[in-house]
Write an enzyme that holds these catalytic residues in place. Structure first.
Site, PDB file in Angstrom:
ATOM      1  N   ARG A 129       0.839  -1.197   0.000  1.00 55.34           N
ATOM      2  CA  ARG A 129       0.000   0.000   0.000  1.00 55.34           C
ATOM      3  C   ARG A 129       0.879   1.253   0.000  1.00 55.34           C
ATOM      4  NH1 ARG A 129      -2.212  -1.130   6.069  1.00 55.34           N
ATOM      5  NH2 ARG A 129      -0.345  -0.567   7.191  1.00 55.34           N
ATOM      6  N   THR A 131       3.228   4.003   1.050  1.00 52.17           N
ATOM      7  CA  THR A 131       4.201   4.056   2.146  1.00 52.17           C
ATOM      8  C   THR A 131       4.802   5.450   2.325  1.00 52.17           C
ATOM      9  OG1 THR A 131       5.997   3.516   0.650  1.00 52.17           O
ATOM     10  CG2 THR A 131       4.936   1.657   1.774  1.00 52.17           C
ATOM     11  N   TRP A 142      13.399   3.716 -10.462  1.00 57.83           N
ATOM     12  CA  TRP A 142      12.621   3.545 -11.693  1.00 57.83           C
ATOM     13  C   TRP A 142      13.434   3.969 -12.905  1.00 57.83           C
ATOM     14  CZ3 TRP A 142       9.154   0.148 -11.491  1.00 57.83           C
ATOM     15  CH2 TRP A 142       8.245   0.039 -10.440  1.00 57.83           C
ATOM     16  N   SER A 169       6.635  -1.924 -17.403  1.00 55.71           N
ATOM     17  CA  SER A 169       5.690  -0.818 -17.257  1.00 55.71           C
ATOM     18  C   SER A 169       4.379  -1.316 -16.617  1.00 55.71           C
ATOM     19  CB  SER A 169       5.423  -0.211 -18.637  1.00 55.71           C
ATOM     20  OG  SER A 169       4.272   0.569 -18.611  1.00 55.71           O
ATOM     21  N   HIS A 172       4.974  -1.650 -12.945  1.00 57.78           N
ATOM     22  CA  HIS A 172       4.972  -0.306 -12.351  1.00 57.78           C
ATOM     23  C   HIS A 172       3.522   0.173 -12.190  1.00 57.78           C
ATOM     24  CE1 HIS A 172       7.114   3.919 -12.583  1.00 57.78           C
ATOM     25  NE2 HIS A 172       6.314   3.835 -11.549  1.00 57.78           N
ATOM     26  N   ARG A 201      -1.491   8.556 -11.902  1.00 55.88           N
ATOM     27  CA  ARG A 201      -0.427   7.570 -12.089  1.00 55.88           C
ATOM     28  C   ARG A 201      -0.734   6.547 -13.188  1.00 55.88           C
ATOM     29  NH1 ARG A 201       2.929   7.158  -7.263  1.00 55.88           N
ATOM     30  NH2 ARG A 201       2.244   8.666  -5.712  1.00 55.88           N
ATOM     31  N   CYS A 307      12.947   1.494   0.989  1.00 55.55           N
ATOM     32  CA  CYS A 307      11.753   1.244   1.819  1.00 55.55           C
ATOM     33  C   CYS A 307      11.535  -0.270   1.887  1.00 55.55           C
ATOM     34  CB  CYS A 307      10.576   1.954   1.150  1.00 55.55           C
ATOM     35  SG  CYS A 307       8.962   1.298   1.496  1.00 55.55           S
ATOM     36  N   CYS A 310       8.344  -1.668   0.355  1.00 53.65           N
ATOM     37  CA  CYS A 310       8.371  -1.612  -1.117  1.00 53.65           C
ATOM     38  C   CYS A 310       9.342  -2.663  -1.663  1.00 53.65           C
ATOM     39  CB  CYS A 310       8.810  -0.234  -1.600  1.00 53.65           C
ATOM     40  SG  CYS A 310       7.955   1.137  -0.819  1.00 53.65           S
TER      41      CYS A 310
HETATM   42  P1  FAD Z   1       6.896   7.162 -10.213  1.00 54.90           P
HETATM   43  O1  FAD Z   1       5.831   6.166  -9.995  1.00 54.90           O
HETATM   44  O2  FAD Z   1       8.079   7.193  -9.327  1.00 54.90           O
HETATM   45  O3  FAD Z   1       7.308   7.169 -11.714  1.00 54.90           O
HETATM   46  C1  FAD Z   1       8.511   7.798 -12.202  1.00 54.90           C
HETATM   47  C2  FAD Z   1       8.339   8.121 -13.676  1.00 54.90           C
HETATM   48  O4  FAD Z   1       8.196   6.904 -14.427  1.00 54.90           O
HETATM   49  C3  FAD Z   1       7.074   8.916 -14.000  1.00 54.90           C
HETATM   50  O5  FAD Z   1       7.318  10.290 -13.888  1.00 54.90           O
HETATM   51  C4  FAD Z   1       6.747   8.496 -15.403  1.00 54.90           C
HETATM   52  O6  FAD Z   1       7.487   9.242 -16.337  1.00 54.90           O
HETATM   53  C5  FAD Z   1       7.225   7.071 -15.466  1.00 54.90           C
HETATM   54  N1  FAD Z   1       6.142   6.091 -15.251  1.00 54.90           N
HETATM   55  C6  FAD Z   1       5.284   6.033 -14.206  1.00 54.90           C
HETATM   56  N2  FAD Z   1       4.494   4.954 -14.308  1.00 54.90           N
HETATM   57  C7  FAD Z   1       4.841   4.321 -15.445  1.00 54.90           C
HETATM   58  C8  FAD Z   1       4.382   3.146 -16.087  1.00 54.90           C
HETATM   59  N3  FAD Z   1       3.424   2.380 -15.573  1.00 54.90           N
HETATM   60  N4  FAD Z   1       4.964   2.790 -17.253  1.00 54.90           N
HETATM   61  C9  FAD Z   1       5.962   3.551 -17.798  1.00 54.90           C
HETATM   62  N5  FAD Z   1       6.451   4.675 -17.211  1.00 54.90           N
HETATM   63  C10 FAD Z   1       5.895   5.047 -16.054  1.00 54.90           C
HETATM   64  N6  FAD Z   1       5.407   3.460  -3.033  1.00 54.90           N
HETATM   65  C11 FAD Z   1       4.401   3.143  -2.168  1.00 54.90           C
HETATM   66  O7  FAD Z   1       3.744   4.025  -1.635  1.00 54.90           O
HETATM   67  N7  FAD Z   1       4.106   1.820  -1.893  1.00 54.90           N
HETATM   68  C12 FAD Z   1       4.793   0.795  -2.472  1.00 54.90           C
HETATM   69  O8  FAD Z   1       4.527  -0.390  -2.180  1.00 54.90           O
HETATM   70  C13 FAD Z   1       5.857   1.114  -3.370  1.00 54.90           C
HETATM   71  N8  FAD Z   1       6.593   0.138  -3.942  1.00 54.90           N
HETATM   72  C14 FAD Z   1       7.642   0.479  -4.748  1.00 54.90           C
HETATM   73  C15 FAD Z   1       8.415  -0.537  -5.301  1.00 54.90           C
HETATM   74  C16 FAD Z   1       9.505  -0.214  -6.092  1.00 54.90           C
HETATM   75  C17 FAD Z   1      10.329  -1.313  -6.676  1.00 54.90           C
HETATM   76  C18 FAD Z   1       9.829   1.147  -6.350  1.00 54.90           C
HETATM   77  C19 FAD Z   1      11.017   1.507  -7.195  1.00 54.90           C
HETATM   78  C20 FAD Z   1       9.054   2.162  -5.811  1.00 54.90           C
HETATM   79  C21 FAD Z   1       7.952   1.837  -5.011  1.00 54.90           C
HETATM   80  N9  FAD Z   1       7.158   2.830  -4.457  1.00 54.90           N
HETATM   81  C22 FAD Z   1       6.131   2.495  -3.620  1.00 54.90           C
HETATM   82  C23 FAD Z   1       7.333   4.249  -4.852  1.00 54.90           C
HETATM   83  C24 FAD Z   1       6.379   4.588  -6.033  1.00 54.90           C
HETATM   84  O9  FAD Z   1       6.481   3.623  -7.058  1.00 54.90           O
HETATM   85  C25 FAD Z   1       6.688   5.956  -6.665  1.00 54.90           C
HETATM   86  O10 FAD Z   1       8.022   5.969  -7.080  1.00 54.90           O
HETATM   87  C26 FAD Z   1       6.456   7.125  -5.719  1.00 54.90           C
HETATM   88  O11 FAD Z   1       5.131   7.102  -5.239  1.00 54.90           O
HETATM   89  C27 FAD Z   1       6.685   8.476  -6.458  1.00 54.90           C
HETATM   90  O12 FAD Z   1       5.788   8.554  -7.559  1.00 54.90           O
HETATM   91  P2  FAD Z   1       5.944   9.538  -8.771  1.00 54.90           P
HETATM   92  O13 FAD Z   1       4.624  10.182  -8.986  1.00 54.90           O
HETATM   93  O14 FAD Z   1       7.116  10.421  -8.568  1.00 54.90           O
HETATM   94  O15 FAD Z   1       6.186   8.638 -10.080  1.00 54.90           O
END
Ligand code: FAD
Length: 377
Positions: A129, A131, A142, A169, A172, A201, A307, A310
Site C-alpha cells: 500500500r 508508504t 525507476w 511498465s 509499475h 499515475r 523502503c 516496497c
Molecule cells: P513514479 O511512480 O516514481 O514514476 C517515475 C516516472 O516513471 C514517472 O514520472 C513516469 O514518467 C514514469 N512512469 C510512471 N508509471 C509508469 C508506467 N506504468 N509505465 C511507464 N512509465 C511510467 N510506493 C508506495 O507508496 N508503496 C509501495 O509499495 C511502493 N513500492 C515500490 C516498489 C519499487 C520497486 C519502487 C522503485 C518504488 C515503489 N514505491 C512504492 C514508490 C512509487 O512507485 C513511486 O516511485 C512514488 O510514489 C513516487 O511517484 P511519482 O509520482 O514520482 O512517479
C-alpha cells in the site's frame, strides 16, 4: 471507453479488456483466498542485502515503510520448519545457484537473496500500500530500471524488447494502482482509495493500463502451463501426512482458478497469450539472453530500494514475473519444471498473479468512482 473495453490488449493476444474483466470476476474470489493460505502467505527473503549498483544513500524512515518479520519459528507453518526446508527448498535453490554461475542458466531472476540471511514475512500482515516512499530515491530506481534495462522503446526495436518494456511498465502500473487503492488519508488517518492518485499515475495513461492487463494474461498463461504439465498435482504442499486433505483442497483450488481461463474461448489458451510468437527469429537466442540478463538486473536493483515494505513487494513481484517468463520461455518438459522451479518462485508467481488480479478489480472500482464523479458534475 466502451470501444477501449472491446479493443485487443496487445498484438500478441486475441483478448479484449472486457474479456479480462469478466475472467477476473470469476477468478478473483479463488486467488484471493489462496494467498491467505499458509503455504502462499509466508515469504522468505534477505531484506538487508547491499545494493550492488551504487552506494546506499539513506533509507525510508516512515513507519509505513517497515516490515514486521516473524521471529518466532513456532509461528511458522510446517513447510518452513527446518526439517522440511532441507527437503523441499534448498536442493532446488542451491542447485540453481550453482547453475547460475554458468552462462546457460534458465533463470530470469537473481535468486541469491532467498538463501542467506533471510527473514520470514507474513504477506497478509504486511500489505502492499502507500508508504510515502518517493522523491529522488524511488525516482533513481525507476530511472535505472527503464534507462538501463528496458532497451529503447519507441525506437526501431524487435517485438521481444518491446514486450520486455511492457512487462516492466505493467508491473509499475500495478504497484501504482495498489498504492492509489490504499492511499493514506491524512484526515482520517486511514488507508482509502484515491481516485486522484490513480488517475495521475495510471488512469490517464491507456498504455500503462494496457501493459498491466497484458501482464495479467502473461502470468495467467504461465500458471496454465504449470497446470497443463501437471505440476500442481505433483506438488507436496505439506510434509505431514495429516495434511493430505489440505493438499487435495489446494489442487482443487488451482483447478477452480484456471478452469475459467481454459474454458475462456474456443481456441483456448492459444488465444489468451501465445508465447510462441516471440523468440522465433534467427537472432532469438542472443535477444533472449540479453532480456534474461536485464531482467536479472531488475531483480538485483530491488536490493537498492530503501523502503523495506516496497522492497518486499518489489522483490516478490519481480521474482514472480521472472518465474512466469522462465515457465513460458525455458521450461519445455515435466522434468525441467521439477528440477528448475523452487518453492519460493512458485509462491512469488501465485502472489504476483493475485497482485494483478487485485489491480484489475481496483481499476474497475476506480472506473465506477470516476463515472459517478462525472455524473455529479
Ligand atoms: P513514479 O511512480 O516514481 O514514476 C517515475 C516516472 O516513471 C514517472 O514520472 C513516469 O514518467 C514514469 N512512469 C510512471 N508509471 C509508469 C508506467 N506504468 N509505465 C511507464 N512509465 C511510467 N510506493 C508506495 O507508496 N508503496 C509501495 O509499495 C511502493 N513500492 C515500490 C516498489 C519499487 C520497486 C519502487 C522503485 C518504488 C515503489 N514505491 C512504492 C514508490 C512509487 O512507485 C513511486 O516511485 C512514488 O510514489 C513516487 O511517484 P511519482 O509520482 O514520482 O512517479
Amino acid at each position: 471507453y466502451e470501444n477501449f473495453l472491446q479493443s485487443y490488449i496487445d498484438e500478441s493476444t486475441a483478448v479484449t479488456f472486457q474479456d479480462v474483466n469478466d475472467l477476473n470476476d470469476k477468478i478473483r474470489p479463488v486467488i484471493k483466498h489462496l494467498v491467505t493460505e499458509n503455504f502462499f502467505r509466508i515469504f522468505r527473503l534477505n531484506l538487508f542485502k547491499e545494493c550492488p549498483f551504487w552506494k546506499g544513500d539513506g533509507f525510508c524512515m516512515h513507519r509505513s515503510c517497515a516490515v514486521d518479520t516473524i521471529d518466532d519459528w513456532e509461528k511458522l507453518p510446517d513447510i518452513w520448519q527446518p526439517e522440511a526446508l532441507g527437503k523441499l527448498e534448498d536442493s532446488v535453490l542451491v542447485k540453481k545457484l550453482n547453475a547460475d554461475a554458468e552462462y546457460s542458466s534458465k533463470d530470469y531472476c537473481d535468486l541469491d537473496g532467498f538463501i542467506h540471511d533471510t527473514v520470514f514475512v507474513d504477506l497478509v500482515a504486511n500489505p502492499e500500500r502507500f508508504t510515502g516512499y518517493g522523491g529522488d530515491q524511488s525516482w533513481q530506481i525507476w530511472k535505472s530500471i527503464y534507462n538501463e534495462n528496458c532497451f529503447n522503446l519507441g525506437h526501431d526495436q524487435c517485438v521481444e524488447k518491446n514486450f520486455f518494456y511492457k512487462i516492466v511498465s505493467g508491473m509499475h502500473a500495478s504497484i501504482s494502482t495498489h498504492l492509489s487503492n490504499e492511499y493514506l488519508d491524512t484526515t482520517a488517518m486511514d488507508y482509502k482509495p484515491s481516485l486522484v492518485q490513480f488517475m495521475m499515475r495510471v488512469g490517464n495513461y491507456p498504455d500503462r493500463m494496457a501493459n498491466l492487463y497484458l501482464n495479467y494474461i502473461v502470468v495467467l498463461k504461465a500458471l496454465i502451463k504449470l497446470e497443463t504439465f501437471g505440476i500442481f498435482d505433483d506438488l507436496t504442499f505439506c510434509e505431514d501426512l495429516n495434511f493430505v486433505e489440505k493438499e487435495n483442497e489446494f489442487k482443487t483450488r488451482f483447478k477452480e482458478l484456471l478452469d475459467p481461463a481454459l474454458e475462456f474461448s474456443e481456441c483456448q489458451n492459444e488465444c489468451l497469450f501465445d508465447e510462441n510468437i516471440l523468440f522465433k527469429e534467427k537472432n532469438s537466442a542472443s535477444v533472449k539472453d540479453e532480456i534474461k540478463q536485464n531482467f536479472k538486473n531488475i531483480t538485483r536493483i530491488m536490493d537498492c530500494v530503501h523502503c523495506d515494505r516496497c522492497r518486499l513487494w518489489g522483490k516478490l513481484q519481480t521474482t514472480g514475473y521472472g518465474t512466469a517468463l522462465k515457465v513460458l520461455f525455458e521450461l519445455t518438459d515435466k522434468e525441467s519444471f521439477q528440477l528448475d522451479l523452487s518453492k519460493i518462485e512458485l509462491i512469488a508467481l501465485v502472489n504476483t498473479f493475485d497482485r494483478l488480479s487485485k489491480s484489475i478489480e481496483s481499476i474497475n472500482n476506480f472506473k465506477a468512482k470516476y463515472d459517478e464523479a462525472i455524473r455529479k458534475e
